[in-house]
Design an enzyme around this catalytic site. Structure first.
Site, PDB file in Angstrom:
ATOM      1  N   PHE A 246      33.751  76.503  28.840  1.00 37.03           N
ATOM      2  CA  PHE A 246      33.996  75.055  28.905  1.00 37.03           C
ATOM      3  C   PHE A 246      32.722  74.227  29.039  1.00 37.03           C
ATOM      4  CE2 PHE A 246      37.651  77.281  30.881  1.00 37.03           C
ATOM      5  CZ  PHE A 246      38.567  77.063  29.878  1.00 37.03           C
ATOM      6  N   GLY A 475      37.513  82.926  25.188  1.00 35.03           N
ATOM      7  CA  GLY A 475      38.964  82.923  25.328  1.00 35.03           C
ATOM      8  C   GLY A 475      39.589  82.089  24.223  1.00 35.03           C
ATOM      9  N   ARG A 637      40.448  72.293   8.239  1.00 34.61           N
ATOM     10  CA  ARG A 637      41.131  73.561   8.002  1.00 34.61           C
ATOM     11  C   ARG A 637      41.359  74.308   9.307  1.00 34.61           C
ATOM     12  NH1 ARG A 637      38.892  77.240   3.408  1.00 34.61           N
ATOM     13  NH2 ARG A 637      40.381  75.980   2.251  1.00 34.61           N
ATOM     14  N   ILE A 638      42.576  74.780   9.462  1.00 33.51           N
ATOM     15  CA  ILE A 638      42.928  75.561  10.639  1.00 33.51           C
ATOM     16  C   ILE A 638      42.904  77.035  10.236  1.00 33.51           C
ATOM     17  CG2 ILE A 638      44.712  76.028  12.368  1.00 33.51           C
ATOM     18  CD1 ILE A 638      43.395  73.228  12.604  1.00 33.51           C
ATOM     19  N   PRO A 641      46.439  79.230  13.099  1.00 37.56           N
ATOM     20  CA  PRO A 641      47.274  78.195  13.736  1.00 37.56           C
ATOM     21  C   PRO A 641      47.673  78.544  15.166  1.00 37.56           C
ATOM     22  CG  PRO A 641      48.025  78.619  11.500  1.00 37.56           C
ATOM     23  CD  PRO A 641      46.966  79.650  11.796  1.00 37.56           C
ATOM     24  N   GLN A 647      44.459  76.304  21.737  1.00 34.68           N
ATOM     25  CA  GLN A 647      43.300  75.508  22.148  1.00 34.68           C
ATOM     26  C   GLN A 647      43.690  74.057  22.407  1.00 34.68           C
ATOM     27  OE1 GLN A 647      39.452  75.911  22.047  1.00 34.68           O
ATOM     28  NE2 GLN A 647      40.540  77.524  23.073  1.00 34.68           N
ATOM     29  N   LYS A 710      36.771  71.618  11.279  1.00 31.70           N
ATOM     30  CA  LYS A 710      36.243  70.630  12.233  1.00 31.70           C
ATOM     31  C   LYS A 710      36.183  71.134  13.666  1.00 31.70           C
ATOM     32  CE  LYS A 710      37.414  66.328   9.834  1.00 31.70           C
ATOM     33  NZ  LYS A 710      38.347  65.192   9.838  1.00 31.70           N
ATOM     34  N   VAL A 712      38.616  72.562  17.276  1.00 34.75           N
ATOM     35  CA  VAL A 712      39.764  72.125  18.071  1.00 34.75           C
ATOM     36  C   VAL A 712      39.574  72.332  19.573  1.00 34.75           C
ATOM     37  CG1 VAL A 712      41.455  72.470  16.223  1.00 34.75           C
ATOM     38  CG2 VAL A 712      40.858  74.392  17.723  1.00 34.75           C
ATOM     39  N   GLU A 714      37.921  70.821  22.018  1.00 36.01           N
ATOM     40  CA  GLU A 714      37.775  69.762  23.014  1.00 36.01           C
ATOM     41  C   GLU A 714      38.678  68.562  22.790  1.00 36.01           C
ATOM     42  OE1 GLU A 714      33.328  69.790  24.352  1.00 36.01           O
ATOM     43  OE2 GLU A 714      33.436  70.643  22.347  1.00 36.01           O
TER      44      GLU A 714
END
Ligand code: MOS
Length: 750
Positions: A246, A475, A637-638, A641, A647, A710, A712, A714
């Protein structure tokens, strides 16, 4: 050569699949080892003594008593610090922080390490640390937002300007039909990953091996090389599994450097694992903020001005990490004029640092509540107000967005949540048990950065693949998502690809931070895979016995362990056959990734989202529950999923934590945090998290990077805090402008 190969990522192969995390079984069966699980022969246990005051000097230790305790091997205090080569008060590199390694008797913050005890057992070291019984010369600590006058920050923590101005904010405010001028406060939040920081350090001459959880393995190797004046290549950092990071595990902090120094001095391996309470001091935190937001709107409710002044608490000796809350105001709403200003107030605290969505989390908490208050004043639905101020190009720079499916996020999130039936006025809804019900929303925004990374990909003689880069899986799922990208680039199924990672002996995967790890390390792996395939194609094309002879390396595609001639799929050959005839040596490719500066010049790059929250509140006791949340996010793009939704959900839970739970409480006399444990420092438990729903909105981004990713990690925090704060107002009619929102705040506002 490799650039002549066209190897598009394909959904339906590995990327885009909800592959279950590959490290899951190892983790749940205990086979996965974390840093503190390591026990090299001859290892000593280290325990540090945390300062009990926040400012002053330590004047005396009962060193003799500690040394006399059975099993205590060595005691280090400022009288006899273990040597460190680099200057601990310097900030040798960007992101590095000054460290306290007993170089002085000065105390800069509470729980600063002021002594280190080594013992044959953890019990001996713990008792030795207790027996040291430090005496102090205490000075009045500076704690809180009003401890000193605020001064303008020289710059933001990532080098961003402290002041951002476009247009004339004062003129915009003067020209507005309606306006708000509101001040919000957010508290200091302390890093509390499930796995506290830990290190096992082992020296062999001038070679150093470290087991420690780390988010930027190769970068950190450079930092440690500086502190111990050895070449980076002499250091191996192993960080295969992390129990969360984090932002707090990207750079070396004092206790870790101290443990390494101690190990070198005594010539034995040393383990140091922080106790939970020791997380509240030397390993970074999110600074507190006081944020003034002024918004002006014209008769059509279009924003004429947005003025955001954020004052953040920083330490007294480095002061370079003001929580950059103003980030949230840049790039989102189409205000005709914007001004943002970062201010700092020095406190006797440890260095603040990056904590999940540093800046955007705290900034959007304030901004999204202010937007709600402005919408209320304008008599507009909060979503309608945001749509009226939807930015088609980045405000200030006028750059086009590389992609922006925020409209779709608003629409899909609102639909799933059932926003359309929301009454405008607060206090209008109750449930069957008489609980007050409120609905609120917030916009989510986070940048889509890319860093630099390198990777290696090998096609082995048996047709399987090996891919290597020093990535970090905190994680979030790097072991899985990065392997999916690599498998696609090699044209192999996932189970035919071995992924080596988590050690600094591998190519640099950059920092697992800024939500940019999948794009960055994934980009490097993708390039390396393509390079290996290009080399394989050259072998086949040059071999008269290959069905692919003469295709030229631009004329093949890779799939399922075979190369196919483009346009004539009857011509194909398995990797192992190509390699066998070429002499049987593995084929190696290399790749790297980074964002060319001109790409960043051309487009503004952000992930976006919309979060909708429902709260239920007891009308007498003001007990609050978040009963439902829907987050709709567009993040390019993921790759996986299942992991991405996990996340995003984790981010929204963090938002709940920010809105209702987390706050470090200081005793202003001692400067100590009074709630340095999970009994007093609240984080959500399962009972606090209900009805979470995540939607990922389809978004193709041809500009952000070659893979269109891009990130995910935060963005889920942003938007969520405001959504909950606004829902609480909608339930009760009370605007609480300090976080976390507590029962007593609602009672007082009665
Ligand atoms: Mo993060 S706060 O970029 O690990």
């Amino acid at each position: 050569m490799s650039d002549t190969i066209s190897l598009p990522m394909r959904f339906g192969s590995n990327s885009g699949q909800s592959v279950t995390r590959r490290d899951g079984i190892a983790k749940v069966t205990g086979a996965a080892t974390y840093a503190a699980d390591n026990h090299p022969d001859g290892m000593l246990y280290a325990v540090f003594v945390p300062a009990a005051i926040a400012r002053g000097r330590v004047t005396h230790f009962d060193t003799g008593a500690a040394l006399a305790h059975p099993g205590v091997v060595e005691v280090f205090t400022p009288q006899n610090p273990p040597p460190v080569a680099g200057n601990p008060d310097e900030k040798p590199f960007m992101f590095a922080v000054p460290v306290e390694v007993l170089q002085s008797d000065r105390i800069r913050y509470a729980r600063q390490p002021i002594a280190l005890v080594l013992g044959e057992t953890i019990e001996a070291a713990t008792e030795g640390a207790r027996l040291l019984n430090p005496r102090y010369e205490a000075e009045t600590p500076r704690i809180g937002m009003d401890a000193e006058p605020a001064t303008k920050a020289p710059s933001g923590p990532f080098g961003q300007p402290a002041e951002v101005i476009y247009g004339d904010v004062d003129a915009g405010m003067a020209a507005s039909q309606q306006s708000v001028d509101l001040t919000y406060e957010t508290p200091q939040q302390y890093h509390n990953a499930m796995e506290p920081h830990a290190i096992v350090a082992k020296w062999d001459g001038d070679r150093l091996e470290i087991d420690t959880p780390n988010q930027a393995i190769v970068l950190s190797r450079g930092f440690y090389a500086y502190y111990f004046d050895i070449p980076p290549e002499n250091i191996t950092i192993r960080s295969p599994y992390l129990g969360g990071g984090f932002g707090s595990k990207a750079v070396p902090y004092s206790p870790l450097v101290l443990a390494i120094a101690a190990a070198r001095k005594v010539g034995r391996p040393v383990k140091l694992a922080l106790r939970r309470d020791q997380m509240f001091g030397p390993v970074a935190h999110r600074g507190a903020t006081r944020q003034q937001l002024r918004i002006g709107i014209d008769a059509q409710a279009k924003m004429t001005a947005l003025d955001h002044i954020s004052t953040a608490t920083v330490d007294t000796f480095d002061s370079s990490f003001p929580e950059p809350a103003c980030n949230a105001s840049h790039g989102l709403y189409a205000a005709a004029a914007l001004r943002s200003t970062m201010m700092t107030v020095r406190n006797d605290i440890g260095v603040p640092g990056a904590m999940r969505a540093p800046g955007e989390a705290s900034g959007s908490a304030a901004l999204e509540c202010a937007m709600d208050e402005m919408a209320e004043k304008a008599g507009l639905d909060p979503l309608e107000f945001r749509l009226r101020n939807y930015a088609e190009r980045e405000p200030g720079t006028d750059k086009p967005y590389s992609s922006k499916a925020l409209r779709e996020c608003y629409a899909e999130g609102a639909k799933r949540f059932g926003w359309a039936g929301r009454p405008m006025r607060p206090g209008q809804m109750t449930d069957e048990n008489g609980m007050l019900v409120g609905w609120g929303m917030g916009t989510a925004l986070f940048g889509a950065p890319m860093f630099a990374a390198e990777a290696r990909a090998t096609l082995r003689p048996d047709g399987t693949g090996l891919v290597e880069t020093a990535a970090s899986d905190m994680g979030q799922g790097a072991w899985t998502a990065l392997a999916q990208i690599a498998a696609d680039s090699l044209g192999l199924p996932l189970d035919k690809v071995e992924f080596r990672s988590g050690t600094s002996d591998l190519p640099d995967a950059g920092i697992a931070g800024g939500s940019g790890h999948t794009a960055t390390a994934g980009g490097a792996l993708h390039a390396a895979g393509k390079d290996a395939i290009a080399r394989l194609a050259e072998l086949a094309a040059a071999d008269p016995d290959s069905p692919l002879y003469g295709t030229g390396n631009s004329g093949v595609t890779a799939r399922d362990g075979r190369l196919f001639a483009t346009g004539d799929e009857s011509r194909s050959e398995a990797y192992e056959d190509i390699i066998a005839r070429a002499g049987g040596s593995a084929v190696e490719g290399k790749g790297n990734a980074s964002r060319p500066p001109e790409d960043a010049e051309r487009h503004a790059m952000y992930a976006h989202g919309a979060v909708f929250a429902e709260v239920k509140i007891d009308p007498d006791l003001f007990q609050m529950r978040v009963t439902r949340m829907v987050g709709a996010f567009a993040a390019g793009r993921i790759i996986n999923p299942k992991l991405a939704e996990s996340q995003l959900m984790g981010g929204m839970i963090w938002g709940t934590s920010f809105a209702l739970h987390e706050e470090a409480r200081f005793d202003k006399r001692s400067g100590r945090i009074m709630n340095a444990d999970f009994a007093g420092y609240h984080i959500p438990v399962n009972a606090d998290v209900k009805g979470l729903e995540v939607i990922t909105v389809h978004e193709d981004d041809p500009y952000v990077n070659p893979l269109g990713i891009k990130g995910v990690g935060e963005i889920g925090v942003t938007g969520s805090v405001g959504a909950i704060g606004n829902a609480i107002w909608h339930a009760t009619g009370k605007r609480i402008r300090r976080f976390p929102i507590r029962i007593q705040d609602l009672l007082r506002a009665s």
